[in-house]
Design an enzyme around this catalytic site. Structure first.
Site, mmCIF file in Angstrom:
data_model
loop_
_atom_site.group_PDB
_atom_site.id
_atom_site.type_symbol
_atom_site.label_atom_id
_atom_site.label_comp_id
_atom_site.label_asym_id
_atom_site.label_seq_id
_atom_site.Cartn_x
_atom_site.Cartn_y
_atom_site.Cartn_z
ATOM 1 N N ASN A 72 -9.929 1.235 9.649
ATOM 2 C CA ASN A 72 -8.996 1.076 10.637
ATOM 3 C C ASN A 72 -9.491 1.823 11.968
ATOM 4 O OD1 ASN A 72 -5.307 1.492 11.380
ATOM 5 N ND2 ASN A 72 -7.016 0.596 12.775
ATOM 6 N N SER A 73 -9.486 3.187 12.313
ATOM 7 C CA SER A 73 -9.939 3.815 13.282
ATOM 8 C C SER A 73 -11.233 3.471 13.945
ATOM 9 C CB SER A 73 -9.929 5.483 12.912
ATOM 10 O OG SER A 73 -8.501 5.697 12.640
ATOM 11 N N GLY A 124 -8.581 9.097 9.746
ATOM 12 C CA GLY A 124 -9.321 9.268 11.064
ATOM 13 C C GLY A 124 -10.270 10.292 11.323
ATOM 14 N N ALA A 150 -9.925 5.189 4.432
ATOM 15 C CA ALA A 150 -9.890 6.378 5.384
ATOM 16 C C ALA A 150 -11.385 6.988 5.303
ATOM 17 C CB ALA A 150 -8.849 7.306 4.631
ATOM 18 N N GLY A 151 -11.537 7.403 6.755
ATOM 19 C CA GLY A 151 -12.626 8.342 6.793
ATOM 20 C C GLY A 151 -13.931 7.716 7.222
ATOM 21 N N LYS A 188 0.948 -1.118 -0.012
ATOM 22 C CA LYS A 188 0.050 0.009 0.184
ATOM 23 C C LYS A 188 1.074 1.290 0.080
ATOM 24 C CE LYS A 188 -3.233 2.605 2.751
ATOM 25 N NZ LYS A 188 -3.808 2.628 4.027
#
Length: 259
Positions: free
Chosen positions: A207-208, A159, A185-186, A98
């Site tokens: 992830n987050s 995040g 993301a997001g 990545k």
């Protein structure tokens, strides 16, 4: 079987998970198992056998059914990302990389120029390149032409939990792409993951939203279910929007005058 194909690799799960921000390695491993994910991204700096407390590679490499996708997080130039990718492949044996280059720590937006340069080099070296990019349809197409295995446009800032702020650009990227489009993301909630899949994304990377949840394994299960539901809805064919009401059972002939 509706599988996700990336290069020569086939995955039944369309949920990709990150490994940062978890309270412990044990919680991370429990979460990965609960999610059913088969592709996991981990930063090169977490390949640290000399410091077991900071080493994620060793526990991850022992998990059955998991393919590692090292990432170049921390790189601020193409040269740094290429160097990190080569080291990661030597350590992990994984062809996936990545490409993640964000030189400004204040907003963590991916650098499109450096990302393109690094991706070209790594694709030629036989990596399965999966670049993290702005939601830019032109850049996405150029990366496809350069030999990338997928493109990973952001839904919103890393995040931030702002969801699919780039939805309109994502639709264009999906329409124009011949390689998997993976939102990265997001995303904050499972419903946003479902929406991304309904839009036609091939997969989502989270992830987050999972790692900082009150119960990460349970949240991972929720995301897995949402991804599956969104994919099924996309394949089933979602109805078009209408500007006016349309009756499901029109009242017509049987209320007419008796003959």
């Amino acid at each position: 079987m509706d599988s996700l194909q990336i290069g020569t690799y086939t995955f039944s799960s369309r949920l990709i998970l990150g490994t940062g921000k978890f309270s412990s390695a044990q919680v991370m491993l429990e979460t990965l198992r609960a999610s059913g994910t088969q592709l996991v991204t981990v930063a090169l700096r977490r390949f640290n056998r000399e410091r077991p407390g900071d080493d994620l590679f060793t526990p991850l490499s022992t998990m059955a059914g998991i393919t590692l996708m090292p990432n170049t997080s921390g790189a601020s130039t193409a040269a740094e990302a290429v160097q990190a990718a080569r080291i990661a492949r030597e350590l992990s044996g994984s062809p996936f990389i990545k490409v993640e280059i964000h030189p400004n720590p204040q907003h963590l937006m991916p650098d499109p120029i450096e990302t393109y340069e690094a991706s070209k080099i790594l694709a030629k070296e036989g990596f399965l390149v999966m670049p993290y990019i702005p939601a830019d349809p032109v850049l996405a197409k150029r990366l496809e032409e350069a030999g990338c295995a997928s493109v990973m446009p952001l839904g919103s800032a890393i995040g931030s939990g702002q969801g699919l702020a780039t939805a309109e650009m994502l639709r264009i990227i999906i329409r124009e792409s011949n390689i998997p489009v993976i939102v990265d993301a997001g995303l904050r909630s499972p419903s946003e993951a479902a929406l991304a899949m309904e839009t036609g994304c091939s997969a989502v990377l989270v992830n987050s939203a999972v790692a900082v949840a009150g119960n990460p394994p349970a949240m991972a299960e929720a995301f897995a279910g949402a991804v599956e539901a969104g994919r099924k809805a996309f394949r089933a064919g979602i109805m078009e929007k209408s500007g006016t009401a349309v009756a499901t059972s029109p009242l017509t002939t049987f209320l007419g005058p008796a003959s």
